[in-house]
Scaffold this active site. Structure first.
Site, PDB file in Angstrom:
ATOM      1  CB  SER A 129      47.936  26.424   3.588  1.00  0.00           C
ATOM      2  OG  SER A 129      48.153  26.695   4.963  1.00  0.00           O
ATOM      3  CE  LYS A 183      50.050  28.728   1.637  1.00  0.00           C
ATOM      4  NZ  LYS A 183      51.306  29.329   2.088  1.00  0.00           N
ATOM      5  CG  HIS A 186      46.529  30.959   4.559  1.00  0.00           C
ATOM      6  ND1 HIS A 186      47.830  30.646   4.943  1.00  0.00           N
ATOM      7  CD2 HIS A 186      45.745  30.027   5.164  1.00  0.00           C
ATOM      8  CE1 HIS A 186      47.821  29.608   5.734  1.00  0.00           C
ATOM      9  NE2 HIS A 186      46.577  29.206   5.887  1.00  0.00           N
ATOM     10  CG  ASN A 187      51.337  32.281   3.962  1.00  0.00           C
ATOM     11  OD1 ASN A 187      50.434  31.449   3.995  1.00  0.00           O
ATOM     12  ND2 ASN A 187      52.535  31.993   3.496  1.00  0.00           N
ATOM     13  CD  GLU A 190      50.999  30.684   8.785  1.00  0.00           C
ATOM     14  OE1 GLU A 190      52.233  30.566   8.919  1.00  0.00           O
ATOM     15  OE2 GLU A 190      50.356  30.132   7.870  1.00  0.00           O
TER      16      GLU A 190
END
Length: 470
Positions: A129, A183, A186-187, A190
């Protein structure tokens, strides 16, 4: 012949920048791209004069690497990753390490890990990232796979990762698909973060009539406080850019039609499978889908009505503070939902994720980096088994302090007809989670009425059914 420390396949911008990052930290790198012209251009341009070896075939590429070979793949997620692995395998030796640094679905990573391990190779799925700049200057890295494989490549990736307070934003996540799962979440967070910021922007612009200059000042001020983060920082900067053709603020001439690459959708699917509520992230994904329906929205705007526009009445600064607090509280909810999902997946797949480590590596390099990630780390340091971030003393105090402003901002948006789906979803999640008794008792009665699904009682154990029509 000197052999390279590591090799990278896939020379799009992210791949190129990671190679340059590795080389700048003292590592020699071999590169390969399916299209030879891309390799030649890189070798003659950005890689010229550096310890970067351009290769023109898979065999030449593999032979240029020191053993055990360490190969990072940076190609589009999906079948392209499998194709590259299949091309590499005939030239590799047992014990070599393949690292998939793309945005692969974690189940694909689990499948590849199982296959390659059985063949005697090492495989890591690594979330990366930070975008193009992060890849070049220091990304946040989330490696998952066999620990033995990680230890082989750790000296390279811990050195190229972003550094915060002397610590690399790169720690081992867990077995097989753990890195790519982290990840993915995380996205998802986001998505929530970005949508909540857009909703704060919508409230300030549509209710207070703020223009780009004022919006810049507000977001810049917010970035000096609790909301200090990469996304707030770049939002403040966006409002300063003028369109060279029209002279208008550039943000005002950009079409309101958002794109997405799929990781938000994957987060929702996994949450449904895990039985975890991620309503803020869900609202953010749906908001992007609705934004893409531009032509329909244009037609609908000519038929469907809302509240008549009216001037704002009240203290402007107090209202700006209310919007700030609503954004902060909703942001906490987005992270709370994300970490709850991580906990459910960790339990299902026996990953033993360390949530303080995850918060630590998200403090730098990545898109959602923010000052308050230190608070998340502290929360899990206090209680490694924390059920929900909202229950940590720091975050529960913030939610107690901000909830009047939170309600004020969301209520104002509803009254003025401003769409704030993620803000409303966040507040609804907080309301539902804090209530000892919800009204699902009626829902259970309905289910038993039409389908004999049975129900439980509050006054004694057991399962019950009622003949409702008698």
């Amino acid at each position: 012949m000197n052999q390279s420390d590591i090799g990278l396949v896939g020379l799009a911008v992210m791949g190129e920048n990671l190679v340059l990052n590795m080389e700048s930290k003292g590592f020699s790198v071999s590169v390969f791209n399916r299209t030879v012209e891309v390799t030649e251009k890189f070798a003659a341009g950005r890689a010229k004069g550096k310890r970067i070896s351009a290769t023109r075939s898979t065999e030449e590429f593999v032979q240029s690497l020191a053993s055990p070979r360490k190969i990072m793949i940076m190609v589009k997620a999906g079948s392209a990753v499998d194709a590259v692995i299949d091309q590499l395998l005939p030239h590799l030796a047992k014990g070599d390490v393949i690292i998939d640094g793309g945005n692969s679905l974690y189940t694909d990573t689990q499948r590849r890990d199982k296959k390659l391990t059985e063949l005697g190779f090492h495989f890591l799925g690594m979330g990366v990232s930070g975008g193009e700049e992060g890849a070049l200057k220091g990304p946040s890295l989330m490696p998952g796979g066999a620990r033995q494989a990680w230890e082989i490549v750790a000296p390279i990736f811990q050195k190229i990762a972003a550094q915060v307070d002397g610590e690399p934003c790169c720690r081992y996540m867990g077995p097989d698909g753990a890195g790519h799962y982290v990840k993915m979440v995380h996205n998802g967070i986001e998505y929530g973060d970005m949508q909540l910021i857009c909703e704060a922007y919508a409230i300030l612009k549509d209710i207070l009539g703020m223009q780009a200059g004022e919006l810049h000042e507000v977001f810049a001020a917010w970035n000096r406080g609790d909301l200090d983060s990469f996304l707030i920082e770049i939002t403040a900067k966006i409002f300063t850019r003028k369109d060279p053709e029209t002279g208008k603020p550039l943000v005002d001439v950009i079409l309101d039609k958002a794109g997405q690459k799929g990781t938000g959708k994957w987060t929702l699917i996994s949450a449904i499978d895990q039985g975890v509520v991620v309503s803020t992230i869900n609202a953010a994904v749906e908001a992007r889908v609705l934004s893409s329906m531009k032509e329909q929205r244009v037609r609908a705007s000519k038929q469907l009505t809302g509240p008549a526009p009216k001037p704002f009445e009240g203290d402007r600064q107090e209202f700006i503070d209310a919007v700030r607090d609503a954004l902060y509280a909703s942001k906490i909810i987005s992270y709370a939902q994300g970490f709850t999902l991580l906990a459910a997946a960790s339990k299902q797949f026996n990953w033993n994720l360390h949530y303080g480590d995850i918060a630590t590596i998200w403090r730098g390099g990545c898109i959602i980096r923010a000052k308050f990630l230190n608070r998340i780390k502290e929360a899990f340091d206090r209680n490694a088994g924390l059920e929900n971030l909202m229950l940590d003393p720091f975050f529960s105090d913030v939610l107690k302090r901000t909830q009047d402003h939170w309600r004020q901002a969301v209520t104002a948006a509803v009254r003025h007809g401003v769409a704030v789906p993620a803000g409303r979803a966040s507040l609804g999640y907080y309301y539902s989670y804090r209530q000892e008794r919800l009204r699902a008792n009626l829902l259970q009665a309905q289910r038993d009425f039409f389908g004999a699904h049975t129900y439980e009682r509050v006054d004694r154990p057991g399962t019950f059914h009622t003949e409702w029509l008698q």
